[in-house]
Design a protein around this motif. Structure first.
Motif: not given
Length: 110
Positions: A30-44, A63-76
């Motif tokens: 689940a943690d790896r899937a959250g990070k992968a989802l964040a990667d896909v979403l960040a690439r839009r 979802i929660l891991v994804c949101l935390l990963e997105l928060a680490e990426r900053g404003v973009e």
């Protein structure tokens, strides 16, 4: 006897390994899937529309891991997720973790 008193706890330890193994594997996946989802979403890859994410159980953890990963990426990464709903998540987090996750959600995190 001493041997008899050790046999029962050893059986419980063996049973705990059987139970903990699949659970720990599911949490790790689940943690790896959250990070992968964040990667896909960040690439839009979904375009520039805001998204609503809904998850239950391990899906909520993703979802929660994804949101935390997105928060680490900053404003973009802000504004990608409009609403996130996490029901029954197996993620014990402090209020500061929830605040960090909600910082990238435009509308609300439930």
């Amino acid at each position: 006897t001493a041997f008899g008193s050790l046999t029962w706890p050893l059986a419980l330890v063996g049973l705990a390994d059987t139970i903990d193994g699949p659970w720990a594997m599911a949490m790790s996946r689940a943690d790896r899937a959250g990070k992968a989802l964040a990667d896909v979403l960040a690439r839009r890859l979904h375009g520039h529309r805001p998204l609503t994410l809904v998850g239950f159980g391990m899906g909520a953890r993703v979802i929660l891991v994804c949101l935390l990963e997105l928060a680490e990426r900053g404003v973009e990464a802000h504004g990608i997720v409009e609403t996130a709903v996490c029901l029954g998540t197996p993620y014990s987090a402090s209020p500061s973790i929830w605040e960090k996750a909600s910082s990238v959600v435009s509308y609300r995190l439930v």
